[in-house]
Design an enzyme around this catalytic site. Structure first.
Site, PDB file in Angstrom:
ATOM      1  N   ASP A 404       0.856  -1.200   0.000  1.00 37.15           N
ATOM      2  CA  ASP A 404       0.000   0.000   0.000  1.00 37.15           C
ATOM      3  C   ASP A 404       0.887   1.243   0.000  1.00 37.15           C
ATOM      4  O   ASP A 404       1.879   1.329   0.739  1.00 37.15           O
ATOM      5  CB  ASP A 404      -0.915   0.010   1.233  1.00 37.15           C
ATOM      6  CG  ASP A 404      -1.886   1.181   1.210  1.00 37.15           C
ATOM      7  OD1 ASP A 404      -2.912   1.071   0.529  1.00 37.15           O
ATOM      8  OD2 ASP A 404      -1.593   2.207   1.858  1.00 37.15           O
ATOM      9  N   GLU A 448      -4.796   2.267  -4.419  1.00 37.82           N
ATOM     10  CA  GLU A 448      -3.347   2.378  -4.358  1.00 37.82           C
ATOM     11  C   GLU A 448      -2.713   1.122  -3.763  1.00 37.82           C
ATOM     12  O   GLU A 448      -1.540   1.146  -3.354  1.00 37.82           O
ATOM     13  CB  GLU A 448      -2.929   3.604  -3.533  1.00 37.82           C
ATOM     14  CG  GLU A 448      -3.249   3.529  -2.031  1.00 37.82           C
ATOM     15  CD  GLU A 448      -4.630   4.052  -1.706  1.00 37.82           C
ATOM     16  OE1 GLU A 448      -4.864   4.394  -0.544  1.00 37.82           O
ATOM     17  OE2 GLU A 448      -5.491   4.104  -2.610  1.00 37.82           O
TER      18      GLU A 448
END
Length: 535
Positions: A404, A448
């Site tokens: 992440d 993301e």
């Protein structure tokens, strides 16, 4: 002695000098007009490109586009994407149609260098050093990405193994090439992948493909057993060069070759590449593709033209005394032509079957994330299920890394979503370079978040990959101005889990990876948090 030519008078000499100057000026003006119109003259088939959804361009972006000078565009013959026509001195193809359609939408002018007098390497160098703005079509490599900007892919092809018909060549994967003498064109993207697999004594690196003394001459002469080449380019060009004694024996679907536009390295070219990406994500090129896949049709037309010329020559040279013989010859040629046309119909049916296979390959593209080029969630789920089943059979360790981007919301909020998309592509590039085995898979997990599937990787090997990813992200030095803090470099947090033994399912694996990622975030980000699942 022969009579001397009369000398021109001074007035006549002056008139000749002025006439020469006027002709030179006219030639210069005509050359400039042709150069400036070269791009527009090529835009005769933009209507073949269909936009499947509206593309938003802001007023500020349109104002910036209006201030640009005409783009300096270079091309290479790579049918069906682009093909240089000797008779017109222009390029045609799917990539030209796409460029025409997008630039017409943007009101952007461009000109194309129509003379193919330079090599591909020289043309790429022109884009990289600022002597040209755009090159088409081109597939991405790490070296090219460092010196320029690629758009999203507008076309995907695959490498294939090509052999002479009747040879007993058995290839199921790239590693099988080690049993044969293999040839490929020097500098292609697959070269660094094959060099570790094929012994150097069995590997031929040709300077050219279809030209005399090139790759396919070596294959037909028996100097090599297998030629590795782009599938679609071979299918089109084999008709022009009549390579009907060769056939495709295997397709390397694990090495897709994505073709897009290649632009210069500065910020303006990056902004233009980002704008082109919006249009490339919303186009349908199927009509253009059908129009430009015409290698077989060109063969038939060339054959008919040659036969007509021969027939005219025979008729013009025959006299009244040999009319019967001429009629006989004409009838024989007609029968031969009929046979050739029947063979052509058979090849057309084969081409239709090949198009159906190509449509199947296009369906495979639905497993690819459009923004990053990595595998999407659908392909990840299929691969994870397959590798988990293999783990149950073999017991070999299976690892998953959930990645992440730290504070990514600040990137979108403060730098804009366009920059955010560019960051996602840059992180995806690091993941692709960090996974060195063909069995590994990098996928966009959502937003993301990314996930790397690492079969046959224990906890130590998985951590090595995770550390390589973090080092690669740090080397990008992408600014990440967090709210209320000084600007810092973009970082990632990684949750790492290794499935060693037990009865854990794929849901357990993903849940534990998420738990480890949360722990890494809670501990301060920019770190790796790992665990091993056992019985």
């Amino acid at each position: 002695m022969p009579a001397a030519f009369p000398q021109p008078t001074p007035r006549r000499q002056l008139a000749l000098r002025w006439a020469a100057r006027l002709l030179a000026c006219a030639a210069a003006l005509a050359g400039a007009a042709n150069a400036s119109a070269a791009g527009n003259a090529a835009c005769t088939n933009a209507q073949r490109i269909v936009f499947t959804q509206p593309v938003t361009v802001t007023a500020q972006e349109r104002a910036q586009i209006a201030q640009l000078s005409p783009l300096r565009v270079l091309a290479v013959s790579a049918p069906p994407l682009s093909q240089y026509e000797e008779e017109t001195g222009r390029y045609r193809g799917v990539a030209i149609d796409v460029l025409c359609a997008i630039t017409q939408e943007l009101g952007l002018d461009w000109r194309l260098d129509g003379a193919p007098t330079q090599t591909v390497t020289e043309k790429i160098a022109k884009v990289q050093n600022g002597q040209a703005d755009l090159f088409l079509p081109l597939s991405a490599t790490l070296e090219r990405e460092r010196l320029g900007h690629f758009t999203l892919a507008l076309y995907t092809s695959y490498y294939v193994a090509i052999a002479r018909k009747g040879r007993s060549i058995e290839i199921d994967r790239a590693a099988d090439l080690a049993r044969y003498r293999v040839g490929l064109v020097r500098g292609v993207a697959l070269q660094p992948i094959l060099e570790p697999l094929v012994p150097a004594a069995q590997l031929l690196l040709a300077q050219q493909s279809f030209a005399g003394g090139g790759l396919f001459d070596a294959l037909r002469a028996g100097d090599i057993d297998v030629a590795v080449f782009s599938r679609d380019f071979f299918v089109e060009q084999r008709y022009n060069h009549e390579l009907f004694d060769l056939e495709i024996v295997h397709t390397f679907k694990e090495y897709p070759r994505h073709y897009g536009f290649y632009l210069g390295p500065d910020a303006a070219h990056l902004q233009l590449a980002t704008l082109l990406d919006r249009y490339l994500g919303a186009i349908d090129t199927s009509a253009s593709l059908r129009a430009h896949q015409m290698g077989e049709r060109q063969l038939i037309e060339r054959y008919l033209h040659q036969r007509q010329q021969r027939l005219l020559l025979l008729i013009s040279s025959a006299g009244a005394a040999v009319l019967a013989l001429a009629a006989f010859i004409a009838l024989r040629h007609y029968r031969q032509l009929t046979q050739r046309l029947e063979a052509g119909h058979r090849r057309i049916r084969q081409q239709q079957q090949a198009l159906q296979a190509a449509n199947h390959q296009l369906q495979q593209l639905s497993q690819t994330d459009a923004l990053t080029g990595l595998a999407n969630r659908r392909m990840l789920d299929q691969s994870l299920a397959r590798e988990h089943a293999r783990w149950r059979r073999t017991g070999s360790a299976l690892s998953v890394a959930l990645i992440d981007i730290d504070h990514f919301k600040q990137v979108n909020d403060r730098l804009g979503h366009t920059t955010g998309d560019a960051y996602l592509r840059a992180v995806a590039g690091v993941l692709a370079r960090s996974l060195t085995r063909v069995t590994d898979l990098a996928a966009r997990y959502g937003g993301e978040e990314f996930l790397c599937l690492l079969p046959d990787s224990d906890a130590h090997a998985a951590r090595t990959v995770a550390e390589r990813i973090m080092d690669g992200i740090a080397a990008l030095q992408l600014p990440n101005p967090r709210a209320g803090a000084d600007a810092g470099a973009l970082t990632v947090s990684i949750g790492l889990v290794t499935l060693q033994s037990g009865s854990h399912g794929t849901a357990d694996l993903l849940q534990q990876a998420d738990v480890q990622l949360y722990a890494a975030k809670h501990a301060g980000r920019n770190r790796i948090q790992a665990t091993t699942l056992r019985a």
